[in-house]
Design an enzyme around this catalytic site. Sequence first.
Site, PDB file in Angstrom:
ATOM      1  N   GLY A 189       0.809  -1.215   0.000  1.00  0.00           N
ATOM      2  CA  GLY A 189       0.000   0.000   0.000  1.00  0.00           C
ATOM      3  C   GLY A 189       0.838   1.258   0.000  1.00  0.00           C
ATOM      4  O   GLY A 189       2.059   1.249   0.205  1.00  0.00           O
ATOM      5  N   PHE A 190       0.154   2.362  -0.193  1.00  0.00           N
ATOM      6  CA  PHE A 190       0.747   3.692  -0.313  1.00  0.00           C
ATOM      7  C   PHE A 190       1.484   4.092   0.970  1.00  0.00           C
ATOM      8  O   PHE A 190       2.692   4.384   0.955  1.00  0.00           O
ATOM      9  CB  PHE A 190      -0.399   4.640  -0.647  1.00  0.00           C
ATOM     10  N   ILE A 191       0.795   4.086   2.095  1.00  0.00           N
ATOM     11  CA  ILE A 191       1.416   4.472   3.366  1.00  0.00           C
ATOM     12  C   ILE A 191       2.410   3.407   3.803  1.00  0.00           C
ATOM     13  O   ILE A 191       3.465   3.716   4.375  1.00  0.00           O
ATOM     14  CB  ILE A 191       0.339   4.700   4.435  1.00  0.00           C
ATOM     15  N   TYR A 224     -17.273   2.104   4.744  1.00  0.00           N
ATOM     16  CA  TYR A 224     -15.826   2.126   5.000  1.00  0.00           C
ATOM     17  C   TYR A 224     -15.544   2.613   6.413  1.00  0.00           C
ATOM     18  O   TYR A 224     -14.820   1.963   7.191  1.00  0.00           O
ATOM     19  CB  TYR A 224     -15.125   3.016   3.975  1.00  0.00           C
ATOM     20  N   LYS A 236     -14.079   0.532   9.820  1.00  0.00           N
ATOM     21  CA  LYS A 236     -12.911   0.946  10.596  1.00  0.00           C
ATOM     22  C   LYS A 236     -13.270   1.147  12.067  1.00  0.00           C
ATOM     23  O   LYS A 236     -12.469   0.866  12.969  1.00  0.00           O
ATOM     24  CB  LYS A 236     -12.316   2.222  10.003  1.00  0.00           C
TER      25      LYS A 236
END
Length: 321
Positions: A11-13, A150, A154
Amino acid sequence: MARIVLAGAAGFIALRTAQQLLARGDEVFGLDDLNDFNREIKLRRLAGLRGAAGFRFAEVDVAERAALRAAVPGESFDAVINLAAQAGVRASVADPWRFLRANVAGNLNLLELCSERGIGKFVLASTSSLYGRGEAPFREEQAIHPLSPYAASKGAAEHFAHTWHALHGLDVTVLRYFTVYGPSGRPDMAVFRFVQGIREGRPIMVFGDGSMSRDFTYVDDVARGTVSALRPLGYAVVNLGGDSPHKLRELIALVERHTGRRAEIETRPPHPADPQRTAACIDRARSLLDWSPEVGLEEGIRRTAEWYEANRSWAKDLPTG
């Protein structure tokens, strides 16, 4: 040196988090199912980590309990960082079951892995979307009001993490990220979509009149906060935000400046799952993590536009839907 299980490693992070962990001498065991959501850019991120000293990788879906157990070696690990998630507010409205599976079941399996293997620290990536239309700046102790599946998924992941802290003494830090952007970012998010669209002369879609504001947070800052969250804190929920909200029209102006192009804007009605404004109170991040953002929006957009130009040969064709 610490040994870290990093879920969602492509992933990005996670890319920046892994790089920062490796730079300080930690060992990183990465997990990712490499699914079809932004798959091409995931593979490119992962290619940048493969071969790095201290990095190992297993392709596995963390929502598959038996496969996860088999994929993670039986050796001792110090912490799990869960950056594995199905992301996207609007996409979750269309397919909430996918988000329930990835963000709730996958998170529960990683918590169970900690219990079974004696791993004492768990860092969970959560989201500012939990605050919904609450009063900004958002503080960790205020009530949450998720507006999308979403965000709801979370919130459920946070509750499970707290339960594992209460039942098993697991040291848990929950990080609520605020609109993370930067080089190699998610193509479905506004910053990438705007950079690609404006640079390529394509129309960009804006929901509302451009007055919506977000607390944009540069990815290197978020990764630094994530690494800092590995310290023992018992149980803590911490905002990581840019500490300086900007309107979408300001963002568009900065992208125009740093791509040297003018935007062609197509407007759509505001989406009911999008709050009008997000803003983080980061007092707790300062006190618990010794963290505050270092990269402002203009500098971050400049770096992102430069990355896009350097990778334009393939980035221009990435789908942003």
